[in-house]
Design an enzyme around this catalytic site. Structure first.
Site, PDB file in Angstrom:
ATOM      1  N   CYS A   1       0.810  -1.232   0.000  1.00 10.39           N
ATOM      2  CA  CYS A   1       0.000   0.000   0.000  1.00 10.39           C
ATOM      3  C   CYS A   1       0.834   1.269   0.000  1.00 10.39           C
ATOM      4  CB  CYS A   1      -0.919   0.004   1.214  1.00 10.39           C
ATOM      5  SG  CYS A   1      -1.891  -1.492   1.310  1.00 10.39           S
TER       6      CYS A   1
ATOM      7  N   HIS B   1      -3.865   6.712   1.057  1.00  6.86           N
ATOM      8  CA  HIS B   1      -4.123   5.393   0.471  1.00  6.86           C
ATOM      9  C   HIS B   1      -5.593   5.056   0.708  1.00  6.86           C
ATOM     10  CE1 HIS B   1      -4.157   1.225  -0.353  1.00  6.86           C
ATOM     11  NE2 HIS B   1      -4.163   0.843   0.905  1.00  6.86           N
TER      12      HIS B   1
ATOM     13  N   ASN C   1      -9.849  -1.011  -2.898  1.00  7.96           N
ATOM     14  CA  ASN C   1      -8.449  -0.815  -2.518  1.00  7.96           C
ATOM     15  C   ASN C   1      -7.558  -1.381  -3.635  1.00  7.96           C
ATOM     16  OD1 ASN C   1      -5.878  -1.050  -1.428  1.00  7.96           O
ATOM     17  ND2 ASN C   1      -6.577  -1.878   0.535  1.00  7.96           N
TER      18      ASN C   1
HETATM   19  O1  UT7 Z   1      -4.710  -1.719   2.355  1.00  6.49           O
HETATM   20  C1  UT7 Z   1      -4.324  -2.654   3.252  1.00  6.49           C
HETATM   21  C2  UT7 Z   1      -4.559  -2.235   4.641  1.00  6.49           C
HETATM   22  N1  UT7 Z   1      -5.793  -2.803   5.101  1.00  6.49           N
HETATM   23  C3  UT7 Z   1      -6.626  -2.096   5.822  1.00  6.49           C
HETATM   24  O2  UT7 Z   1      -6.397  -0.949   6.077  1.00  6.49           O
HETATM   25  C4  UT7 Z   1      -7.838  -2.810   6.357  1.00  6.49           C
HETATM   26  C5  UT7 Z   1      -8.190  -2.324   7.723  1.00  6.49           C
HETATM   27  N2  UT7 Z   1      -9.322  -3.044   8.298  1.00  6.49           N
HETATM   28  C6  UT7 Z   1     -10.585  -2.910   7.829  1.00  6.49           C
HETATM   29  O3  UT7 Z   1     -10.820  -2.173   6.899  1.00  6.49           O
HETATM   30  C7  UT7 Z   1     -11.684  -3.656   8.553  1.00  6.49           C
HETATM   31  O4  UT7 Z   1     -11.130  -4.393   9.612  1.00  6.49           O
HETATM   32  C8  UT7 Z   1     -12.503  -4.605   7.625  1.00  6.49           C
HETATM   33  C9  UT7 Z   1     -13.383  -3.794   6.722  1.00  6.49           C
HETATM   34  C10 UT7 Z   1     -11.590  -5.494   6.836  1.00  6.49           C
HETATM   35  C11 UT7 Z   1     -13.400  -5.501   8.472  1.00  6.49           C
HETATM   36  O5  UT7 Z   1     -14.240  -4.711   9.285  1.00  6.49           O
HETATM   37  P1  UT7 Z   1     -14.416  -5.039  10.834  1.00  6.49           P
HETATM   38  O6  UT7 Z   1     -15.354  -4.053  11.356  1.00  6.49           O
HETATM   39  O7  UT7 Z   1     -13.057  -5.099  11.452  1.00  6.49           O
HETATM   40  O8  UT7 Z   1     -15.124  -6.451  10.780  1.00  6.49           O
HETATM   41  P2  UT7 Z   1     -14.647  -7.857  11.382  1.00  6.49           P
HETATM   42  O9  UT7 Z   1     -13.560  -8.453  10.559  1.00  6.49           O
HETATM   43  O10 UT7 Z   1     -14.427  -7.734  12.847  1.00  6.49           O
HETATM   44  O11 UT7 Z   1     -15.939  -8.707  11.179  1.00  6.49           O
HETATM   45  C12 UT7 Z   1     -17.181  -8.367  11.829  1.00  6.49           C
HETATM   46  C13 UT7 Z   1     -18.221  -9.364  11.403  1.00  6.49           C
HETATM   47  C14 UT7 Z   1     -17.771 -10.793  11.591  1.00  6.49           C
HETATM   48  O12 UT7 Z   1     -18.906 -11.564  11.955  1.00  6.49           O
HETATM   49  P3  UT7 Z   1     -19.203 -11.923  13.490  1.00  6.49           P
HETATM   50  O13 UT7 Z   1     -17.999 -12.707  13.946  1.00  6.49           O
HETATM   51  O14 UT7 Z   1     -19.354 -10.632  14.203  1.00  6.49           O
HETATM   52  O15 UT7 Z   1     -20.467 -12.729  13.413  1.00  6.49           O
HETATM   53  C15 UT7 Z   1     -17.323 -11.239  10.218  1.00  6.49           C
HETATM   54  O16 UT7 Z   1     -17.420 -12.621  10.019  1.00  6.49           O
HETATM   55  O17 UT7 Z   1     -18.484  -9.242  10.004  1.00  6.49           O
HETATM   56  C16 UT7 Z   1     -18.294 -10.478   9.327  1.00  6.49           C
HETATM   57  N3  UT7 Z   1     -17.753 -10.207   8.007  1.00  6.49           N
HETATM   58  C17 UT7 Z   1     -18.544  -9.976   6.932  1.00  6.49           C
HETATM   59  N4  UT7 Z   1     -19.876  -9.972   6.797  1.00  6.49           N
HETATM   60  C18 UT7 Z   1     -20.369  -9.689   5.578  1.00  6.49           C
HETATM   61  C19 UT7 Z   1     -16.461 -10.119   7.619  1.00  6.49           C
HETATM   62  N5  UT7 Z   1     -16.391  -9.820   6.315  1.00  6.49           N
HETATM   63  C20 UT7 Z   1     -17.682  -9.742   5.868  1.00  6.49           C
HETATM   64  C21 UT7 Z   1     -18.240  -9.453   4.612  1.00  6.49           C
HETATM   65  N6  UT7 Z   1     -19.585  -9.450   4.508  1.00  6.49           N
HETATM   66  N7  UT7 Z   1     -17.502  -9.194   3.519  1.00  6.49           N
END
Ligand code: UT7
Length: 334
Positions: free
Chosen positions: A115, A261, A291
């Site tokens: 990134c 980014h 991204n």
């Molecule tokens: O460029 C590279 C650098 N990367 C970044 O900067 C990424 C930084 N992180 C993020 O952007 C966020 O952490 C994400 C968008 C990737 C994820 O968001 P989050 O709020 O951290 O969600 P999470 O991973 O904690 O997941 C929350 C819930 C989970 O379900 P439960 O365990 O609460 O039942 C996941 O299984 O959302 C679920 N989940 C989804 N649901 C629907 C994870 N991905 C998805 C999805 N669609 N695509």
């Protein structure tokens, strides 16, 4: 004094639009979840089965940037190619792009900074130009993520984020005592967090590098500890902003546009609010592209130029954090 000045920008994305609704055909997700957590509405992916590598997207973006700069391929002294999704394991995509540009001896350097690839590349171009080692550098960020994503529900946290695309800038030596071009850059990395965002296989530490077991275990797909990276980003981006302002002797108010980014709309909103910046000073286009990693900052820059948000005299800060972990910022005056 030699200054490294961006004199042309160009972008290219493949024609295939993949909306959030399209993703629901392959995995358990929803438009609402993706928009709320990331801000993304659509991304571009290459056509499945049509052999397209990062250097192919990079070529189209480079041609557009070179046309704007008025450069011919023969004018280029060095190609710097930033990607985490190279066409081949080796050699680098920069060599492939060099050949596609019709060149046969121009040096080409690949950098693997994910990134922050564009910012690391810009700092490298600046150092080459200031030292007199090159006068015209083509800097490219390009990614084909879609051929390497797990689009089943198991990979949904990562795969909904990434888009394919490329962008290029032409960086030229300008002899001037006025503060122009790259005014300063700050680069960081912390390898202790390398595994928080990675694709593990194929890998030289494995024997052989790719096995059927690895494929079964889905180790050839990217994995991400999204929450930790989010926390690092909201801490490091303000920090590196202050560092680069100190390095350049500028104040926050001297920056006309911040181009972060495009990893997550919420990260950049958080940044804008914590730095107390007016909304219009922080550029976003993640809604339409997702991204695109090494391409994301130059792609946003090219759009900002096209929209008239960046022009002669504009002072722009580029900043980002991603896999490595790496984080970085640079300031450029146009
Ligand atoms: O460029 C590279 C650098 N990367 C970044 O900067 C990424 C930084 N992180 C993020 O952007 C966020 O952490 C994400 C968008 C990737 C994820 O968001 P989050 O709020 O951290 O969600 P999470 O991973 O904690 O997941 C929350 C819930 C989970 O379900 P439960 O365990 O609460 O039942 C996941 O299984 O959302 C679920 N989940 C989804 N649901 C629907 C994870 N991905 C998805 C999805 N669609 N695509």
């Amino acid at each position: 004094m030699k200054r490294a000045v961006i004199v042309g920008t160009g972008r290219y994305v493949p024609p295939r639009v993949v909306t959030n609704a399209d993703l629901t055909r392959w995995m358990d997700t929803s438009d609402e979840w993706i928009r709320q957590r990331t801000g993304i509405e659509q991304r571009y992916w290459v056509e499945e089965g049509v052999r397209t590598g990062a250097s192919d997207l990079g070529l189209a973006a480079s041609q557009r940037a070179m046309a704007k700069a008025g450069w011919q391929a023969e004018d280029i002294d060095l190609i710097i190619f930033a990607t985490l999704s190279p066409d081949l394991f080796f050699p680098g995509s920069g060599c492939l792009l060099q050949h596609k540009l019709g060149l046969s001896a121009t040096p080409a350097l690949d950098i693997r900074q994910q990134c922050t690839g564009f910012i690391y590349g810009l700092a490298t171009a600046d150092a080459y130009i200031r030292s007199g080692m090159a006068r015209r550098i083509l800097l490219v960020g390009a990614e084909v993520h879609s051929s390497g994503l797990d689009i089943s529900t198991a990979g949904r946290d990562v795969s909904v984020i990434f888009g394919d695309g490329a962008a290029a800038v032409c960086v030229e030596a300008v002899d001037s005592d006025a503060p122009l071009g790259v005014l300063g850059s700050v680069l960081h990395a912390n390898g202790a967090l390398a595994e928080s965002l990675m694709t593990e296989a194929p890998a030289s530490r494995e024997w052989p590098r790719l096995t059927e077991a690895m494929l079964r275990e889905r180790r050839h797909f990217p994995t991400m500890d999204g929450k930790s990276i989010f926390k690092e980003a909201v801490r490091r981006l303000p920090e590196v902003t202050r560092e680069v302002l100190e390095a350049t002797g500028l104040a926050l108010e001297d920056i006309d546009l911040f181009i972060p980014h495009q990893a997550n709309f919420r990260i950049n909103q958080f940044y804008q609010q914590s730095m107390k910046l007016p909304e219009k000073k922080v550029f976003h286009n993640i809604q339409r592209y997702g991204n695109t990693t090494a391409a994301s900052i130059p792609l946003a820059l090219d759009e900002a130029v096209e929209m008239g948000l960046v022009g002669q005299g504009s002072t722009v800060m580029f900043l980002g954090l991603g896999s490595g972990l790496t984080w970085a910022a640079a300031v450029h005056r146009f």
